[in-house]
Scaffold this motif. Structure first.
Motif, PDB file in Angstrom:
ATOM      1  N   ASP A 105       0.838  -1.207   0.000  1.00  0.00           N
ATOM      2  CA  ASP A 105       0.000   0.000   0.000  1.00  0.00           C
ATOM      3  C   ASP A 105       0.869   1.252   0.000  1.00  0.00           C
ATOM      4  N   CYS A 106       1.986   1.182   0.716  1.00  0.00           N
ATOM      5  CA  CYS A 106       2.918   2.312   0.777  1.00  0.00           C
ATOM      6  C   CYS A 106       3.796   2.377  -0.469  1.00  0.00           C
ATOM      7  N   TYR A 107       4.243   1.216  -0.960  1.00  0.00           N
ATOM      8  CA  TYR A 107       5.102   1.190  -2.143  1.00  0.00           C
ATOM      9  C   TYR A 107       4.358   1.716  -3.373  1.00  0.00           C
ATOM     10  N   ALA A 108       3.053   1.471  -3.431  1.00  0.00           N
ATOM     11  CA  ALA A 108       2.246   1.942  -4.552  1.00  0.00           C
ATOM     12  C   ALA A 108       1.905   3.423  -4.441  1.00  0.00           C
TER      13      ALA A 108
ATOM     14  N   THR B  92      -0.665  -4.353  -4.816  1.00  0.00           N
ATOM     15  CA  THR B  92       0.349  -5.203  -5.452  1.00  0.00           C
ATOM     16  C   THR B  92       0.423  -4.918  -6.942  1.00  0.00           C
ATOM     17  N   GLU B  93      -0.721  -4.824  -7.595  1.00  0.00           N
ATOM     18  CA  GLU B  93      -0.747  -4.577  -9.034  1.00  0.00           C
ATOM     19  C   GLU B  93      -0.417  -3.121  -9.354  1.00  0.00           C
ATOM     20  N   ALA B  94      -0.889  -2.189  -8.527  1.00  0.00           N
ATOM     21  CA  ALA B  94      -0.573  -0.773  -8.759  1.00  0.00           C
ATOM     22  C   ALA B  94       0.929  -0.528  -8.651  1.00  0.00           C
ATOM     23  N   TRP B  95       1.568  -1.156  -7.676  1.00  0.00           N
ATOM     24  CA  TRP B  95       3.018  -1.023  -7.514  1.00  0.00           C
ATOM     25  C   TRP B  95       3.760  -1.599  -8.726  1.00  0.00           C
ATOM     26  N   THR B  96       3.262  -2.723  -9.246  1.00  0.00           N
ATOM     27  CA  THR B  96       3.861  -3.298 -10.445  1.00  0.00           C
ATOM     28  C   THR B  96       3.784  -2.319 -11.612  1.00  0.00           C
ATOM     29  N   GLU B  97       2.644  -1.674 -11.796  1.00  0.00           N
ATOM     30  CA  GLU B  97       2.504  -0.729 -12.901  1.00  0.00           C
ATOM     31  C   GLU B  97       3.408   0.483 -12.727  1.00  0.00           C
ATOM     32  N   LEU B  98       3.572   0.949 -11.495  1.00  0.00           N
ATOM     33  CA  LEU B  98       4.511   2.039 -11.229  1.00  0.00           C
ATOM     34  C   LEU B  98       5.930   1.651 -11.624  1.00  0.00           C
ATOM     35  N   ARG B  99       6.331   0.441 -11.243  1.00  0.00           N
ATOM     36  CA  ARG B  99       7.675  -0.020 -11.567  1.00  0.00           C
ATOM     37  C   ARG B  99       7.840  -0.214 -13.069  1.00  0.00           C
ATOM     38  N   ARG B 100       6.812  -0.771 -13.701  1.00  0.00           N
ATOM     39  CA  ARG B 100       6.905  -1.131 -15.124  1.00  0.00           C
ATOM     40  C   ARG B 100       6.919   0.094 -16.024  1.00  0.00           C
ATOM     41  N   THR B 101       6.074   1.084 -15.746  1.00  0.00           N
ATOM     42  CA  THR B 101       5.875   2.195 -16.679  1.00  0.00           C
ATOM     43  C   THR B 101       6.365   3.545 -16.164  1.00  0.00           C
TER      44      THR B 101
ATOM     45  N   THR C 263      -2.499   5.976 -15.577  1.00  0.00           N
ATOM     46  CA  THR C 263      -2.980   6.811 -14.473  1.00  0.00           C
ATOM     47  C   THR C 263      -4.406   6.430 -14.102  1.00  0.00           C
ATOM     48  N   GLN C 264      -5.267   6.275 -15.081  1.00  0.00           N
ATOM     49  CA  GLN C 264      -6.650   5.885 -14.779  1.00  0.00           C
ATOM     50  C   GLN C 264      -6.732   4.437 -14.290  1.00  0.00           C
ATOM     51  N   LYS C 265      -5.868   3.599 -14.813  1.00  0.00           N
ATOM     52  CA  LYS C 265      -5.826   2.216 -14.339  1.00  0.00           C
ATOM     53  C   LYS C 265      -5.404   2.163 -12.877  1.00  0.00           C
ATOM     54  N   TYR C 266      -4.426   2.950 -12.515  1.00  0.00           N
ATOM     55  CA  TYR C 266      -3.932   3.028 -11.136  1.00  0.00           C
ATOM     56  C   TYR C 266      -5.055   3.425 -10.187  1.00  0.00           C
ATOM     57  N   ILE C 267      -5.833   4.427 -10.565  1.00  0.00           N
ATOM     58  CA  ILE C 267      -6.952   4.850  -9.724  1.00  0.00           C
ATOM     59  C   ILE C 267      -7.995   3.740  -9.646  1.00  0.00           C
ATOM     60  N   ALA C 268      -8.260   3.087 -10.768  1.00  0.00           N
ATOM     61  CA  ALA C 268      -9.259   2.012 -10.791  1.00  0.00           C
ATOM     62  C   ALA C 268      -8.841   0.826  -9.946  1.00  0.00           C
TER      63      ALA C 268
ATOM     64  N   ALA D  91       0.884 -10.718 -19.522  1.00  0.00           N
ATOM     65  CA  ALA D  91       1.427 -10.337 -20.820  1.00  0.00           C
ATOM     66  C   ALA D  91       1.919  -8.897 -20.786  1.00  0.00           C
ATOM     67  N   MET D  92       1.119  -8.012 -20.220  1.00  0.00           N
ATOM     68  CA  MET D  92       1.517  -6.613 -20.196  1.00  0.00           C
ATOM     69  C   MET D  92       2.703  -6.386 -19.272  1.00  0.00           C
TER      70      MET D  92
END
Length: 592
Positions: A104-107, A516-525, A505-510, A270-271
């Motif tokens: 929660d904090c990492y994201a 766990t998944e939001a943190w992955t997207e931050l790291r990836r993109t 950005t909209q995916k992160y809010i959604a 995949a993404m």
């Protein structure tokens, strides 16, 4: 004010016949010592699902009687996916250890307003201690221990759909485990080896999971060819031991939800690998969409408080314990976009906050205010001890019954939007999936989203961000101008990079609060753009100032595990056991 009226699970159960399950005594979720010993002896082939077998009713019932004592632990494993333990529905203690004190904090969704806990001291966002960082892996272990005895049971192949669905739950946990710390003993875990020692690479884990997902989908599609008696018996089992969809409320939907969950997980993975292996990423993504991903809110999968009878664990963590508040980055992002959540979901400061430097007082209920990630917080779980307790939390009116998603409809649409942006065949345009994703991005139960629906049309027309400056009301540090420079409205003339930033950005809010998944997207993109993290040296010393944590280290204290890490773990990781070491898919390269 909304009103929530649902059929209770007990009421639904009273109208649904479970006659086939009444032939046996229903066991508790915990296995006794004899069962545990028997479970240790099971070493079947999880990867193989013999779904074309044609069992007789006699063989089916004999197999079911053998497998039945272990099915309660499968329900336990489902709970453990999202903060359950000891056979219980998701609760605050396990949820906090799984998410609140780490991802929660990492994201950059949340941070913690105090440092004093009964089991240790949490000094800032990247505190590096097994008192706090070990439990995301502990969650995986509980899921594994609940599922592996069933998946390896010698009779489970006589009910292949039950094997396939429980393997799907294991795949979800394994994917999240790989994305948190990286390599683990994936192959030996699946074989039920008592003392696993060989760490597998994230690449091998990912490819193994996707191979399993393809087999799962094939098995569940074949189910339609089964005789009616067989389908009815499988229906009885799933309605008794599965709680990751709305079937107990809305009615049985067969294999559809499970098939779409498997394919949507494949699309997510995949993404994740798009910068590591773009050709394979495209192949997996197009196969997943072709075979059927989540296409409606009714097909989402998760743990539903209204199905399983619990309140969202974050309510207790935020309100009763005072252990979590929104981060300044999340505050600034939502305010910069004038997001609907700022009107009803995110609470304003609950009490007065005094500036330590100027003496200025921010009155109660005046504004949304988050804590800057990495702040060296002090002691105090009450406002009288610690004014950071007055910073913004989440309104329980909307949070309490919010599902704990495994895969959400909006997430799938944003995945397809990115795929379409990359030129892949996603069955529609990037704009279509982006806009539909925003419309279905709300946190709450689908039946109770009046506030969101009333605001979303105007939100989607915002072309430029609101000028916003984040200010810490206690006077810690200078004012921080927002780093959000994009709007919301889709603009075909935007660059691919700007379109990607809007999608993520909209995916992160959604995704909130699936950190766990939001943190992955931050790291990836690198999106959404967030404020720099303060005091990163409070971790293991590997993260440059302001940068993002890349993984949760293993940092084991067990001598045998340390030896295993040194023998195979470090090699599989491809770098030192540190917070800054990137995982296999986390490539330091442009998005396009």
């Amino acid at each position: 004010m909304k009103r929530k009226i649902f059929l209770s699970v007990l009421a639904v159960a009273a109208t649904f016949s479970l006659q086939s399950c009444l032939d046996y005594d229903v066991p508790g979720d915990e296995m006794n010592s004899d069962q545990s010993q028997l479970a240790n002896d099971f070493q079947g082939n999880i990867d193989q699902i013999n779904y074309r077998i044609k069992p007789t009713q006699e063989n089916f019932e004999a197999a079911y009687k053998e497998v039945f004592p272990y099915l309660g632990s499968c329900k336990t494993a489902q709970y453990c996916l999202r903060g359950g333990k000891n056979g219980e529905v998701p609760g605050a203690h396990a949820y906090q250890r799984q998410y609140g004190l780490g991802t929660d904090c990492y994201a950059n969704y949340m941070t913690i307003p105090h440092r004093d806990f009964m089991y240790g001291t949490w000094t800032s966002t990247y505190s590096n201690s097994n008192d706090f960082n070990g439990d995301p892996r502990g969650s995986y272990t509980m899921v594994k221990n609940g599922l592996i005895p069933v998946l390896n049971h010698p009779q489970i192949d006589s009910i292949p759909e039950v094997k396939a669905i429980n393997l799907l739950y294991y795949c979800i946990s394994a994917q999240e485990m790989a994305d948190i710390s990286g390599p683990f003993t994936y192959v030996e875990d699946k074989k039920n080896i008592e003392n696993p020692s060989v760490y597998n690479t994230v690449e091998d884990i990912y490819k193994g999971i996707v191979q399993n997902l393809d087999t799962i989908v094939a098995c569940l599609r074949y189910h339609e060819t089964r005789p009616n008696w067989y389908k009815e018996r499988v229906r009885d089992i799933l309605m008794s031991f599965n709680e990751t969809n709305r079937d107990l409320i809305s009615g049985y939907t067969g294999m559809t939800t499970y098939i779409k969950l498997a394919n949507s997980l494949k699309l997510r993975m995949a993404m994740h690998i798009v910068k590591r292996n773009p050709a394979l990423a495209q192949k997996w993504a197009e196969e997943a969409v072709r075979d059927g991903v989540v296409e409606s809110i009714e097909e989402q999968s998760g743990l539903y408080p209204t199905v399983s009878g619990f309140g969202h664990p974050m309510v207790t963590i935020i309100e009763s314990w005072g252990d979590s508040r929104i981060s300044a980055s999340f505050e600034s992002l939502l305010m910069s976009l004038d997001h609907p959540y700022t009107k009803y979901l995110i609470k304003k400061n609950s009490n007065e906050i005094t500036n330590k430097k100027t003496g200025a007082v921010l009155p109660a209920n005046k504004k949304i205010v988050g804590i800057r990630s990495g702040t060296l917080v002090g002691d105090g779980q009450s406002y009288g001890q610690n004014q950071r307790q007055a910073y913004s939390g989440i309104d329980r009116e909307y949070l309490n019954d919010a599902p704990l998603y495994l895969v959400k409809f909006a997430e799938v649409d944003f995945l397809r939007a990115e795929g379409a942006l990359r030129g892949w065949n996603m069955g529609g345009s990037a704009q279509f999936f982006y806009e539909r994703g925003i419309r279905n991005a709300y946190l709450d139960e689908p039946e109770y989203v009046n506030e969101y629906n009333d605001l979303v049309d105007a939100y989607m027309q915002r072309e430029q961000p609101v000028a916003y400056v984040q200010q810490d009301p206690m006077g810690d540090g200078a004012d921080w101008p927002s780093v959000t420079k994009i709007g919301v409205k889709w603009n075909e003339a935007d660059s691919k990079e700007t379109k990607l930033e809007k999608i993520i950005t909209q995916k992160y809010i959604a995704l909130f609060p699936l950190s766990t998944e939001a943190w992955t997207e931050l790291r990836r993109t690198g999106y959404p753009k967030c404020f720099p993290v303060l005091n990163t040296n409070d971790g293991d010393g590997s993260i440059p100032q302001g940068e993002l944590i890349r993984r949760v280290p293993w940092q084991s204290t067990d001598p045998i595990e340390i030896q295993n890490i040194n023998n195979t773990g470090i090699t599989a990781l491809g770098g030192p056991d540190l917070q800054a070491t990137r995982l296999w898919w986390d490539v330091d390269a442009p998005n396009f």
